[in-house]
Design a protein around this motif. Structure first.
Motif, PDB file in Angstrom:
ATOM      1  N   ASP A 153       1.648   0.032  -4.709  1.00 48.03           N
ATOM      2  CA  ASP A 153       1.088   1.323  -4.493  1.00 48.03           C
ATOM      3  C   ASP A 153       2.099   2.327  -3.655  1.00 48.03           C
ATOM      4  O   ASP A 153       1.955   3.510  -3.636  1.00 48.03           O
ATOM      5  CB  ASP A 153      -0.508   1.514  -3.932  1.00 48.03           C
ATOM      6  N   GLY A 154       3.133   1.685  -3.269  1.00 54.00           N
ATOM      7  CA  GLY A 154       4.194   2.243  -2.407  1.00 54.00           C
ATOM      8  C   GLY A 154       5.525   2.562  -3.243  1.00 54.00           C
ATOM      9  O   GLY A 154       5.527   2.583  -4.480  1.00 54.00           O
ATOM     10  N   GLN A 155       6.530   2.244  -2.498  1.00 54.90           N
ATOM     11  CA  GLN A 155       7.791   2.361  -3.360  1.00 54.90           C
ATOM     12  C   GLN A 155       8.595   1.168  -3.056  1.00 54.90           C
ATOM     13  O   GLN A 155       8.780   0.601  -2.059  1.00 54.90           O
ATOM     14  CB  GLN A 155       8.755   3.538  -2.380  1.00 54.90           C
ATOM     15  N   VAL A 156       9.196   1.104  -4.054  1.00 56.46           N
ATOM     16  CA  VAL A 156      10.109  -0.385  -4.359  1.00 56.46           C
ATOM     17  C   VAL A 156      11.342  -0.320  -4.895  1.00 56.46           C
ATOM     18  O   VAL A 156      11.291   0.423  -6.067  1.00 56.46           O
ATOM     19  CB  VAL A 156       9.412  -1.823  -5.011  1.00 56.46           C
ATOM     20  N   GLU A 157      12.498  -0.568  -4.427  1.00 54.61           N
ATOM     21  CA  GLU A 157      13.729  -0.687  -5.244  1.00 54.61           C
ATOM     22  C   GLU A 157      14.399  -2.168  -5.390  1.00 54.61           C
ATOM     23  O   GLU A 157      14.460  -2.723  -4.234  1.00 54.61           O
ATOM     24  CB  GLU A 157      14.644   0.590  -4.272  1.00 54.61           C
ATOM     25  N   GLY A 158      14.745  -2.512  -6.127  1.00 53.90           N
ATOM     26  CA  GLY A 158      15.464  -3.698  -6.347  1.00 53.90           C
ATOM     27  C   GLY A 158      14.988  -4.505  -7.435  1.00 53.90           C
ATOM     28  O   GLY A 158      14.993  -4.268  -8.906  1.00 53.90           O
ATOM     29  N   GLN A 159      14.167  -5.535  -7.417  1.00 54.84           N
ATOM     30  CA  GLN A 159      13.919  -6.473  -8.330  1.00 54.84           C
ATOM     31  C   GLN A 159      12.363  -7.081  -7.853  1.00 54.84           C
ATOM     32  O   GLN A 159      12.088  -7.483  -6.869  1.00 54.84           O
ATOM     33  CB  GLN A 159      14.650  -7.731  -8.464  1.00 54.84           C
ATOM     34  N   VAL A 160      11.504  -7.221  -8.966  1.00 56.23           N
ATOM     35  CA  VAL A 160      10.150  -7.635  -8.742  1.00 56.23           C
ATOM     36  C   VAL A 160       9.861  -8.890  -9.772  1.00 56.23           C
ATOM     37  O   VAL A 160      10.008  -8.906 -10.816  1.00 56.23           O
ATOM     38  CB  VAL A 160       8.899  -6.803  -8.581  1.00 56.23           C
ATOM     39  N   SER A 168       0.117   5.818  -7.561  1.00 55.30           N
ATOM     40  CA  SER A 168       0.653   6.299  -6.562  1.00 55.30           C
ATOM     41  C   SER A 168       2.250   5.797  -6.445  1.00 55.30           C
ATOM     42  O   SER A 168       2.927   6.275  -5.433  1.00 55.30           O
ATOM     43  CB  SER A 168      -0.007   6.452  -5.262  1.00 55.30           C
ATOM     44  N   ALA A 169       2.614   4.753  -7.073  1.00 54.95           N
ATOM     45  CA  ALA A 169       3.775   4.136  -6.771  1.00 54.95           C
ATOM     46  C   ALA A 169       4.902   4.595  -7.576  1.00 54.95           C
ATOM     47  O   ALA A 169       4.721   5.233  -8.540  1.00 54.95           O
ATOM     48  CB  ALA A 169       3.744   2.366  -7.386  1.00 54.95           C
ATOM     49  N   SER A 170       6.005   4.527  -6.943  1.00 56.52           N
ATOM     50  CA  SER A 170       7.277   4.740  -7.499  1.00 56.52           C
ATOM     51  C   SER A 170       8.102   3.473  -7.296  1.00 56.52           C
ATOM     52  O   SER A 170       8.573   3.104  -6.345  1.00 56.52           O
ATOM     53  CB  SER A 170       8.008   5.975  -6.576  1.00 56.52           C
ATOM     54  N   VAL A 171       8.657   2.942  -8.536  1.00 58.22           N
ATOM     55  CA  VAL A 171       9.285   1.771  -8.498  1.00 58.22           C
ATOM     56  C   VAL A 171      10.608   2.069  -9.290  1.00 58.22           C
ATOM     57  O   VAL A 171      10.671   2.449 -10.533  1.00 58.22           O
ATOM     58  CB  VAL A 171       8.606   0.708  -9.214  1.00 58.22           C
ATOM     59  N   VAL A 172      11.706   1.516  -8.698  1.00 58.04           N
ATOM     60  CA  VAL A 172      13.061   1.692  -9.191  1.00 58.04           C
ATOM     61  C   VAL A 172      13.441   0.210  -9.252  1.00 58.04           C
ATOM     62  O   VAL A 172      14.170  -0.332  -8.045  1.00 58.04           O
ATOM     63  CB  VAL A 172      14.130   2.347  -8.527  1.00 58.04           C
ATOM     64  N   ALA A 173      13.225  -0.498 -10.233  1.00 55.58           N
ATOM     65  CA  ALA A 173      13.391  -2.185 -10.205  1.00 55.58           C
ATOM     66  C   ALA A 173      13.252  -2.761 -11.434  1.00 55.58           C
ATOM     67  O   ALA A 173      12.501  -2.055 -12.385  1.00 55.58           O
ATOM     68  CB  ALA A 173      12.382  -2.636  -9.148  1.00 55.58           C
ATOM     69  N   GLY A 191       0.975  -1.285   0.096  1.00 53.36           N
ATOM     70  CA  GLY A 191      -0.030  -0.142  -0.018  1.00 53.36           C
ATOM     71  C   GLY A 191       0.849   1.163   0.014  1.00 53.36           C
ATOM     72  O   GLY A 191       2.323   1.196   0.262  1.00 53.36           O
ATOM     73  N   ARG A 192       0.146   2.553  -0.128  1.00 45.48           N
ATOM     74  CA  ARG A 192       0.618   3.927   0.114  1.00 45.48           C
ATOM     75  C   ARG A 192       1.341   3.903   1.141  1.00 45.48           C
ATOM     76  O   ARG A 192       0.929   3.465   2.155  1.00 45.48           O
ATOM     77  CB  ARG A 192      -0.168   4.767  -0.092  1.00 45.48           C
ATOM     78  N   GLY A 193       2.626   4.551   1.188  1.00 42.58           N
ATOM     79  CA  GLY A 193       3.311   4.830   2.393  1.00 42.58           C
ATOM     80  C   GLY A 193       4.137   3.498   2.692  1.00 42.58           C
ATOM     81  O   GLY A 193       5.273   3.908   3.473  1.00 42.58           O
ATOM     82  N   SER A 194       4.186   2.410   1.987  1.00 48.42           N
ATOM     83  CA  SER A 194       5.310   1.208   2.175  1.00 48.42           C
ATOM     84  C   SER A 194       6.391   1.525   1.332  1.00 48.42           C
ATOM     85  O   SER A 194       6.417   2.272   0.452  1.00 48.42           O
ATOM     86  CB  SER A 194       4.402   0.047   1.684  1.00 48.42           C
ATOM     87  N   ARG A 195       7.532   1.060   1.609  1.00 50.18           N
ATOM     88  CA  ARG A 195       8.893   1.160   1.199  1.00 50.18           C
ATOM     89  C   ARG A 195       9.515  -0.116   1.574  1.00 50.18           C
ATOM     90  O   ARG A 195       9.723  -0.570   2.469  1.00 50.18           O
ATOM     91  CB  ARG A 195       9.637   2.288   1.735  1.00 50.18           C
ATOM     92  N   VAL A 196       9.929  -0.975   0.169  1.00 54.82           N
ATOM     93  CA  VAL A 196      10.655  -2.047   0.195  1.00 54.82           C
ATOM     94  C   VAL A 196      11.856  -2.148  -0.534  1.00 54.82           C
ATOM     95  O   VAL A 196      11.643  -1.449  -1.844  1.00 54.82           O
ATOM     96  CB  VAL A 196       9.712  -3.085  -0.224  1.00 54.82           C
ATOM     97  N   GLU A 197      12.896  -2.481  -0.031  1.00 55.07           N
ATOM     98  CA  GLU A 197      14.210  -2.597  -1.006  1.00 55.07           C
ATOM     99  C   GLU A 197      14.548  -4.159  -0.911  1.00 55.07           C
ATOM    100  O   GLU A 197      14.511  -4.907  -0.114  1.00 55.07           O
ATOM    101  CB  GLU A 197      15.418  -1.854  -0.234  1.00 55.07           C
TER     102      GLU A 197
END
Length: 133
Positions: free
Chosen positions: A27-34, A45-50, A9-15
């Motif tokens: 819907d949150g932020q993810v950095e790495g690989q999915v 609303s998501a921001s993904v660098v992966a 969800g929004r506000g979550s951040r995972v690396e």
């Protein structure tokens, strides 16, 4: 519409590396690989660098990284994608920003291809070229 296995969800951040057997919505932020066997949905609303690898990928938010889908990639407005796409089927809606390269053949197909100089392309059907059978 597939049943979601997970929702970030929004506000979550995972690396790191995220792996799913089913579908996931981010819907949150993810950095790495999915990675997902089924569908990855990146909400508006998501921001993904992966790097994202899945059966189907649907992007509505911001993604920086390469997308590889076995079935389909959909870029829905207001998506912003900075990276390369490999998929047999691509849909881009009006209002989407996509900066990168797209290959419509799978990675396995591209590796098996002959060099470009050996390829022959027919521009007209056989009937129009005067070739029978």
């Amino acid at each position: 519409p597939t049943e979601l296995q997970a929702h970030l969800g929004r506000g979550s951040r995972v690396e790191g590396t995220l792996t799913f057997q089913g579908s996931v919505k981010i819907d949150g932020q993810v950095e790495g690989q999915v990675e997902a066997k089924d569908t990855v949905i990146v909400g508006d609303s998501a921001s993904v660098v992966a790097q994202i690898n899945a059966g189907t990928i649907i992007i509505k938010g911001s993604v920086t990284g390469d997308l590889t889908a076995v079935k389909r990639v959909e870029l829905r407005s207001p998506a912003r994608v900075l990276g390369n796409i490999v998929t047999p089927s691509l849909v881009i809606q009006d209002g989407v920003v996509f900066e990168g390269h797209c290959s419509m053949a799978g990675a396995d197909t591209r590796a098996a291809d002959k060099p470009e100089r050996d390829k022959k392309v027919a521009l007209f059907p056989k009937e129009e070229r005067g070739v029978n059978g």
